[in-house]
Enzyme design. Structure first.
Site, PDB file in Angstrom:
ATOM      1  N   ASP A 100      -9.187 -29.245 -26.154  1.00  0.00           N
ATOM      2  CA  ASP A 100      -9.844 -29.421 -24.864  1.00  0.00           C
ATOM      3  C   ASP A 100     -11.299 -29.809 -25.111  1.00  0.00           C
ATOM      4  OD1 ASP A 100     -10.258 -29.246 -22.035  1.00  0.00           O
ATOM      5  OD2 ASP A 100      -8.733 -27.674 -21.960  1.00  0.00           O
ATOM      6  N   ASP A 201     -11.971 -32.596 -20.159  1.00  0.00           N
ATOM      7  CA  ASP A 201     -12.197 -31.863 -18.916  1.00  0.00           C
ATOM      8  C   ASP A 201     -13.099 -32.658 -17.970  1.00  0.00           C
ATOM      9  OD1 ASP A 201     -11.956 -29.212 -17.492  1.00  0.00           O
ATOM     10  OD2 ASP A 201     -14.134 -29.270 -17.721  1.00  0.00           O
ATOM     11  N   GLU A 258      -8.928 -35.498 -17.567  1.00  0.00           N
ATOM     12  CA  GLU A 258      -8.810 -34.841 -16.270  1.00  0.00           C
ATOM     13  C   GLU A 258      -9.741 -35.589 -15.329  1.00  0.00           C
ATOM     14  OE1 GLU A 258      -9.175 -30.398 -14.306  1.00  0.00           O
ATOM     15  OE2 GLU A 258     -10.718 -31.091 -15.693  1.00  0.00           O
ATOM     16  N   HIS A 334      -3.426 -24.479 -15.948  1.00  0.00           N
ATOM     17  CA  HIS A 334      -4.214 -23.253 -15.843  1.00  0.00           C
ATOM     18  C   HIS A 334      -5.012 -23.166 -14.545  1.00  0.00           C
ATOM     19  CE1 HIS A 334      -6.865 -26.344 -17.335  1.00  0.00           C
ATOM     20  NE2 HIS A 334      -7.914 -25.595 -17.053  1.00  0.00           N
ATOM     21  N   ASP A 335      -5.129 -24.279 -13.826  1.00  0.00           N
ATOM     22  CA  ASP A 335      -5.867 -24.310 -12.565  1.00  0.00           C
ATOM     23  C   ASP A 335      -4.954 -24.344 -11.341  1.00  0.00           C
ATOM     24  OD1 ASP A 335      -8.407 -24.270 -13.685  1.00  0.00           O
ATOM     25  OD2 ASP A 335      -8.491 -26.450 -13.895  1.00  0.00           O
TER      26      ASP A 335
END
Length: 560
Positions: A100, A201, A258, A334-335
């Protein structure tokens, strides 16, 4: 389609939230040695790539997305030697590891920011985005993703710094070439260690609009929507092409951005098959279709998702990226909350069927599928968590602003919405067994376990040939074995059907037909399928032509 298939186009990615995956020390926090101990399980599932959420040094104001040192491992997770051991063992298992990359912002404890805030004339002052007050207030009306303003006043220097997320996550100034050079050097050092790619991210936010102008404020809201104000800024593609030349072309990597606020036009640039920027992007339109119509409440709602809208949205991305760019396929991460509780039916009667149905629909689309840990078990939302149990800053800030300050919701109303949409639903520890603490830890878990772990766990799934796990295993094998899953053109059937999702994947000599009932009702549907269609996979033991039982999903294969 590109004439030559890339390895990441046929791959299936498994997302690991390290804090919640497997604890090896008994301190209640998952770690790198815990991940390494479960590689045989992941290999058995059949995935190709492991995406690790951040494992870097962090004070954990946003669970690791506030990084204080990009090249040090968070001691909670282990050491750099532990990471190198995991990387080698994963490679020995035939598994790749994607890291990440969080470079829109750092932690306020990063050495760069400590220097930056020390004085206005520090050489690193311009590593971050500082502005003078305007009429004694914040420089503009931007809001944070986590509620409240996106600016924090620094009393020592009298200026505000920008933080699109929590106040402890100051945004880097990508307009400064020195910042970009620091990021590229750091990325290159990770590549030298042997990693296989980056998940980037909120990469669509790195280029801020010139002049940082005010954005539109929705009715009833206090601040401008961040995506409307910031996403897909004027230099984002220039920066990513520079990153491609400085970093990404050095190895055969997998890269996924993302891309908050991305649209089709921008996605065709971010993920263009010409390889100038990234391999693929995460877009979030399909998981925002059930948001509250009141913009002041945003995601907080519990309304069901209209299937017609979901089909239209997924189809738009399938059709318009075909042959031009590449899709990422996901139901959750995870979100996001647990998908079987959100888009399926997590009741005991239908949890397994609907989890398999959702998997079938997603994995037969064109793109690279992502499985979030526990999704392959049909793990559910954790309705046993109460206000004293939540850890997520987004949930806690929502209560602070929406309940305590603005009185837009009662605490009970928000709790109902949190049980449906909250991020901690996905972050409860992985359910390995029915033993104490679900086999996740011998200590006290950092986040309360879902109460249903004794019924839903890995041991149970592996011992049941009809489990959700083995259905995912079969879907992964189909993707590996059938080129048409990667290359076939997508065609939606009956777009206005609000109960059934049916589509085809069409190649020059063969095709797939996928049909899925999104309801708990038995429905009759008849389609013009080519002759000699073979049933490849179903979540029922038999095939009743023309009948779709509750949450039934079927994949047919045919030769032209």
């Amino acid at each position: 389609m590109a004439t030559q298939t890339k390895w990441w186009q046929k791959a299936v990615v498994y997302q690991i939230y390290p804090r919640s995956f497997q604890d090896s020390t008994g301190n209640g926090i998952g770690d790198l040695k815990g991940i390494e101990s479960r590689l045989d399980y992941l290999k058995q599932l059949g995935v190709d790539v492991l995406w690790l959420n951040p494992i870097y040094q962090s004070p954990n104001h946003d669970n690791g997305y506030d990084i204080s040192d990009y090249e040090a491992i968070n001691p909670e997770f282990g050491t750099m030697a532990d990471f190198q051991s995991l990387l080698k063992d994963a490679h020995d298992h035939g598994l790749k590891i994607v890291m990440d990359l969080v470079v829109n912002h750092t932690s306020n404890e990063h050495s760069w920011f400590i220097e930056s805030r020390s004085s206005k004339d520090n050489p690193k002052r311009d590593y971050y985005i500082w502005r003078d007050p305007v009429d004694g207030q914040a420089p503009n009306n931007w809001g944070s993703f986590f509620s409240g303003p996106a600016w924090q006043l620094d009393e020592a220097t009298g200026q505000y710094y920008l933080h699109l997320f929590v106040t402890e996550q100051p945004d880097l100034n990508w307009a400064n070439p020195a910042v970009r050079d620091e990021v590229y050097q750091m990325m290159n050092r990770w590549i030298d260690l042997g990693i296989d790619g980056f998940r980037m991210d909120v990469i669509s936010l790195i280029s801020k609009p010139s002049g940082l102008p005010n954005g539109p404020v929705p009715a009833g809201a206090h601040y401008s929507n961040v995506n409307q104000a910031v996403a897909n800024g004027p230099h984002v593609h220039e920066y990513l092409q520079e990153m491609r030349n400085q970093v990404l072309n050095r190895a055969d990597l997998m890269t996924v951005g993302e891309a908050s606020g991305v649209d089709i036009t921008n996605a065709k640039e971010y993920a263009n098959l010409n390889g100038q920027e990234l391999n693929m992007v995460f877009q979030f339109e399909h998981v925002e279709l059930d948001f509250n119509p009141d913009p002041a409440l945003g995601k907080w709602d519990n309304r069901p998702l209209p299937l017609v809208k979901l089909k239209a949205n997924l189809s738009k991305w399938q059709d318009q990226l075909y042959g031009r760019a590449w899709n990422s396929l996901f139901w959750m991460n995870h979100d996001q909350p647990r998908v079987v509780s959100r888009f399926g039916n997590d009741s005991p009667a239908y949890r397994v069927r609907s989890a398999k149905m959702l998997a079938t629909v997603l994995h037969m689309l064109q793109g690279t599928p992502y499985i979030y840990q526990g999704e392959e078990l049909g793990m559910t939302n954790a309705e046993n968590l109460g206000w004293d149990d939540f850890d997520d800053i987004e949930i806690l800030n929502a209560r602070k602003f929406l309940v305590d300050l603005d009185h837009l919701l009662t605490a009970d109303q928000l709790l109902d919405y949190v049980h449906y949409k909250g991020r901690d639903n996905a972050r409860t520890p992985m359910q390995w067994s029915a033993s104490a603490n679900a086999g996740f830890t011998t200590g006290t878990p950092w986040l309360k376990l879902n109460a249903n772990y004794s019924e839903i766990n890995v041991d149970q799934a592996l011992g049941d040939p009809d489990s959700v796990f083995y259905h995912y295993q079969k879907l992964i094998k189909l993707r590996h074995d059938l080129p048409i899953v990667t290359t076939g053109r997508y065609h939606l059937l009956d777009p206005d059907d609000n109960q059934v999702y049916a589509y085809q994947r069409i190649g020059s000599h063969e095709g797939l037909f996928v049909v899925a009932n999104f309801t708990a009702e038995t429905v009759e549907r008849y389609y013009d399928c080519p002759n000699k269609s073979d049933l490849l996979l179903s979540n029922y033991a038999d095939d009743r032509h023309g009948t779709l039982r509750p949450y039934e999903a079927k994949i047919y294969h045919y030769q032209k």
